[in-house]
Write an enzyme that holds these catalytic residues in place. Sequence first.
Site, PDB file in Angstrom:
ATOM      1  N   SER A  46     139.611 -55.092 -12.687  1.00 30.43           N
ATOM      2  CA  SER A  46     138.645 -56.173 -12.559  1.00 30.43           C
ATOM      3  C   SER A  46     138.715 -56.658 -11.116  1.00 30.43           C
ATOM      4  O   SER A  46     139.759 -57.126 -10.677  1.00 30.43           O
ATOM      5  CB  SER A  46     139.030 -57.296 -13.528  1.00 30.43           C
TER       6      SER A  46
ATOM      7  N   LYS B 159     135.303 -52.866 -12.810  1.00 36.33           N
ATOM      8  CA  LYS B 159     134.537 -54.041 -13.257  1.00 36.33           C
ATOM      9  C   LYS B 159     134.371 -54.969 -12.066  1.00 36.33           C
ATOM     10  O   LYS B 159     135.343 -55.300 -11.391  1.00 36.33           O
ATOM     11  CB  LYS B 159     135.299 -54.720 -14.400  1.00 36.33           C
TER      12      LYS B 159
ATOM     13  N   LYS C 104     133.302 -58.627 -10.737  1.00 38.23           N
ATOM     14  CA  LYS C 104     132.982 -60.015 -11.064  1.00 38.23           C
ATOM     15  C   LYS C 104     131.667 -60.345 -10.367  1.00 38.23           C
ATOM     16  O   LYS C 104     131.466 -59.931  -9.209  1.00 38.23           O
ATOM     17  CB  LYS C 104     134.101 -60.936 -10.564  1.00 38.23           C
TER      18      LYS C 104
ATOM     19  N   ASP D 282     131.109 -58.664 -14.892  1.00 38.27           N
ATOM     20  CA  ASP D 282     131.554 -59.814 -15.695  1.00 38.27           C
ATOM     21  C   ASP D 282     131.091 -61.091 -15.003  1.00 38.27           C
ATOM     22  O   ASP D 282     131.517 -61.393 -13.890  1.00 38.27           O
ATOM     23  CB  ASP D 282     133.085 -59.807 -15.817  1.00 38.27           C
TER      24      ASP D 282
ATOM     25  N   GLU E 113     129.458 -58.384 -19.105  1.00 32.45           N
ATOM     26  CA  GLU E 113     130.376 -59.234 -19.862  1.00 32.45           C
ATOM     27  C   GLU E 113     129.981 -60.702 -19.705  1.00 32.45           C
ATOM     28  O   GLU E 113     129.781 -61.187 -18.593  1.00 32.45           O
ATOM     29  CB  GLU E 113     131.796 -58.986 -19.323  1.00 32.45           C
TER      30      GLU E 113
ATOM     31  N   ASP F  95     133.327 -62.073 -24.201  1.00 31.43           N
ATOM     32  CA  ASP F  95     134.734 -62.406 -23.918  1.00 31.43           C
ATOM     33  C   ASP F  95     134.943 -63.851 -24.386  1.00 31.43           C
ATOM     34  O   ASP F  95     135.383 -64.095 -25.525  1.00 31.43           O
ATOM     35  CB  ASP F  95     134.979 -62.215 -22.406  1.00 31.43           C
TER      36      ASP F  95
ATOM     37  N   LYS G 276     141.257 -60.586 -25.955  1.00 29.43           N
ATOM     38  CA  LYS G 276     142.350 -61.149 -25.162  1.00 29.43           C
ATOM     39  C   LYS G 276     143.296 -61.846 -26.129  1.00 29.43           C
ATOM     40  O   LYS G 276     142.858 -62.683 -26.936  1.00 29.43           O
ATOM     41  CB  LYS G 276     141.832 -62.159 -24.141  1.00 29.43           C
TER      42      LYS G 276
ATOM     43  N   GLY H  90     142.304 -59.029 -19.475  1.00 22.14           N
ATOM     44  CA  GLY H  90     143.509 -59.486 -18.782  1.00 22.14           C
ATOM     45  C   GLY H  90     143.308 -60.907 -18.295  1.00 22.14           C
ATOM     46  O   GLY H  90     142.174 -61.366 -18.166  1.00 22.14           O
TER      47      GLY H  90
END
Length: 374
Positions: free
Chosen positions: A135, A161, A163, A188, A213, A238, A262, A290
């Site tokens: 990420s 991934k 952000k 995400d 996400e 998420d 998670k 994570g």
Amino acid sequence: MKIDAIILRELHIPLVRPFETSFGVTCDRRVLLAEIKSDGLTGWGECTAGEHPFFSPESTDSAWAAIVQELGPMLVAEPPEHGGECPRILRRVRGNRMAKATLENAIWDIEAQQEGVSLSRLLGGVRDVIPCGVSLGIQESIPKLLSIVEKELAAGYQRIKLKCKPGWDVEVFDRVRSRWPGIMLSCDANSAYRLHDADHLTSFDAFDLLMIEQPLWHDDFYYHSMLQKRLQTPICLDESIHNRRDTLAAIEMESCKIVNIKLGRVGGFSEAIAVHNAAQQRGVPVWCGGMLETGIGRSHNIALSSLENFTLPGDVSASARYWAEDIIEPEVTVSSAGEIAIPDTPGRGYEVRTDLIERLTVRKEQIRAFEMVG
Ligand code: OSB
Ligand code: MG
């Protein structure tokens, strides 16, 4: 099982580099660890709450208070035989899932040691290795991000991934996708968009993302289902998913096609397994998220990721990406194939560096039993 002591600590540890999301930047972690002692065995739990209640309503300080004042004394008053009994014992306390997971996961750790099996196998895990992704936080420039992507792909990671947030999205995806047409790429948003951004979000379809996400509100299912109807790209939830019922509702409403699990966000191993099973029965793949964990939380994530329906690469990556020195031994490493090997020794499978933990500890409290009233 006998609970001889619960010791709660707060550790201060700098990240090797800041991590920026749409909701803020983290430079230094304030990590809570629970150490539960039972008949000569020690189980460890890590709280995944952030320093501020920006990702979830919990924070390092709220979890500390919940554990010291409520959850710790409840567990001492009614010691579980199995990790799976913790949700029932702690049920009177609403929410506070990350605080609950801190204790429950430590109990599973003890149980695995008692049974002489790996935590992975105690949980029902079937894999020997897990596929890993990374990420990547928001960077100061696109060239800086591209050099990080290049480095992580060279290290072997199977999925990148990114952000994202308004102003750090399509141009970034375009630059990454043009340079690496074939990679597994996802994004995400951590709830950075609103429904009036729907047209903009549909433009993400051009980049062949594995998933988007949590684009919308942290507590939403309905508007995500409206958005999913307009998107080719699968939505992954998420923040919205706290338990099995949320998972069933999200799948039923078609709010998402993929679920991020998670451990802290769902309240520990029991509920994480329930979410995993519910998704699996409905043909929905899951992966392990994570929360910038130390080696203790990371080892729990590794064990969880060995369950059958964790078919997509997770955000569980090497210790060295976060810490100059991790608090476990050996530290978590990722092979050039982008995999982490599941330990097969009893318990978590990584030693805890108690000397280093002691040096990083800024607050420590032993939890005592109290008389339950009412
Ligand atoms: O949404 O997955 C998230 C970190 C902190 C809070 C929320 C998230 C994240 C990550 C980092 O994406 C995952 C990791 O590398 O631990
Ligand atoms: Mg996320």
